[in-house]
Design a protein around this motif. Structure first.
Motif, PDB file in Angstrom:
ATOM      1  N   LYS A  84     -46.075 -98.251   8.461  1.00 54.32           N
ATOM      2  CA  LYS A  84     -46.636 -98.552   7.273  1.00 54.32           C
ATOM      3  C   LYS A  84     -47.518 -99.726   6.613  1.00 54.32           C
ATOM      4  O   LYS A  84     -48.328 -99.767   6.338  1.00 54.32           O
ATOM      5  CB  LYS A  84     -44.761 -98.703   6.153  1.00 54.32           C
ATOM      6  N   ALA A  85     -46.862-100.678   7.471  1.00 55.43           N
ATOM      7  CA  ALA A  85     -48.161-101.861   7.382  1.00 55.43           C
ATOM      8  C   ALA A  85     -49.119-101.840   7.697  1.00 55.43           C
ATOM      9  O   ALA A  85     -50.479-102.358   7.465  1.00 55.43           O
ATOM     10  CB  ALA A  85     -47.124-103.040   8.340  1.00 55.43           C
ATOM     11  N   GLU A  88     -51.423 -99.625   5.225  1.00 53.84           N
ATOM     12  CA  GLU A  88     -51.714-100.458   3.903  1.00 53.84           C
ATOM     13  C   GLU A  88     -52.662-101.077   4.628  1.00 53.84           C
ATOM     14  O   GLU A  88     -53.642-101.642   4.027  1.00 53.84           O
ATOM     15  CB  GLU A  88     -50.612-101.207   3.520  1.00 53.84           C
ATOM     16  N   LYS A  91     -56.219 -99.486   5.223  1.00 54.83           N
ATOM     17  CA  LYS A  91     -56.885 -99.223   3.835  1.00 54.83           C
ATOM     18  C   LYS A  91     -57.574 -99.648   2.626  1.00 54.83           C
ATOM     19  O   LYS A  91     -58.681-100.642   2.293  1.00 54.83           O
ATOM     20  CB  LYS A  91     -55.562 -98.533   2.189  1.00 54.83           C
ATOM     21  N   GLU A  92     -56.938-101.044   2.933  1.00 56.28           N
ATOM     22  CA  GLU A  92     -57.187-102.526   2.527  1.00 56.28           C
ATOM     23  C   GLU A  92     -58.813-102.672   3.313  1.00 56.28           C
ATOM     24  O   GLU A  92     -59.785-103.133   2.359  1.00 56.28           O
ATOM     25  CB  GLU A  92     -55.983-104.015   2.404  1.00 56.28           C
TER      26      GLU A  92
END
Length: 225
Positions: A84-85, A88, A91-92
């Protein structure tokens, strides 16, 4: 002492057997059976000793299994958290890259508008503009052929008028640079030019259009036409 009643023999003694050592698992009883001779004999079924359970062993196994499941759950949770990290972070990073591209991209340059060609307000400019229009419309003529006929018909005066020939007698005098009459000008007028017969460019284009129809080109005209 024995007594009989209705053909049956009653035992005078009852032998009791106790089952010891059975613990929490229960006790086994030895049954007696009466045989035809009236003698009581024991039904010698084997006594099964219950297996002792090792409570500690089972307890230890249960604790080990629970610990293993806990470790597996913790490992899965750790893996999911890491995934998950990473998602994210990706995506960032993609968002920042897109923002950088949008700010650093060069603006689309529109093609520069082509300025209209400028022509002089004189005989040379009028002929040049007329020839460009005629070229776009497919009307043949050359600069020299047009100028030669203009100099013979009007000497380059866009306001020249013939008031003595047969056309003038008939009320339709020849006008302009190439001395064209009104009916002919209207019949051979070229779209995109002025409807004013005195306009030098419109006069040249209509006259050359007429000459191309009657003689193949203004270049072929060497006298009154």
């Amino acid at each position: 002492m024995r007594s009989t009643h209705s053909g049956y023999t009653r035992l005078s003694k009852v032998h009791k057997f106790s089952a010891a050592g059975l613990g929490a698992a229960g006790a086994a009883a030895v049954a007696f059976a009466v045989v035809s001779g009236g003698t009581a004999v024991a039904d010698a079924r084997p006594v099964v000793k219950p297996v002792a359970f090792e409570a500690k062993a089972f307890a230890g196994q249960g604790q080990g299994e629970a610990a293993r499941h806990a470790d597996e759950a913790a490992a899965r949770a750790k893996t999911e958290a890491a995934a998950k990290a990473k998602a994210e972070a990706d995506k960032e990073r993609a968002g920042k890259q897109a923002a950088n591209r949008s700010t650093t991209r060069e603006p689309v340059r529109k093609p520069a508008a082509v300025a209209p060609k400028a022509y002089g307000d004189n005989l040379e400019g009028w002929i040049s503009q007329a020839l460009d229009i005629m070229k776009a419309k497919g009307i043949p003529a050359s600069y020299d052929g047009v100028k030669r006929n203009i100099m013979r018909e009007s000497t380059g005066n866009p306001h020249a008028i013939n008031d003595w020939d047969v056309n003038a007698v008939n009320g339709v005098p020849s006008k302009g640079l190439l001395q064209i009459i009104d009916p002919t000008f209207k019949a051979y007028h070229v779209e995109g030019t002025s409807w004013d017969i005195w306009d030098p460019v419109a006069n040249i284009v209509a006259s050359c259009n007429y000459a191309a129809d009657k003689y193949g080109s203004m270049d072929n005209v060497n006298s009154a036409y």
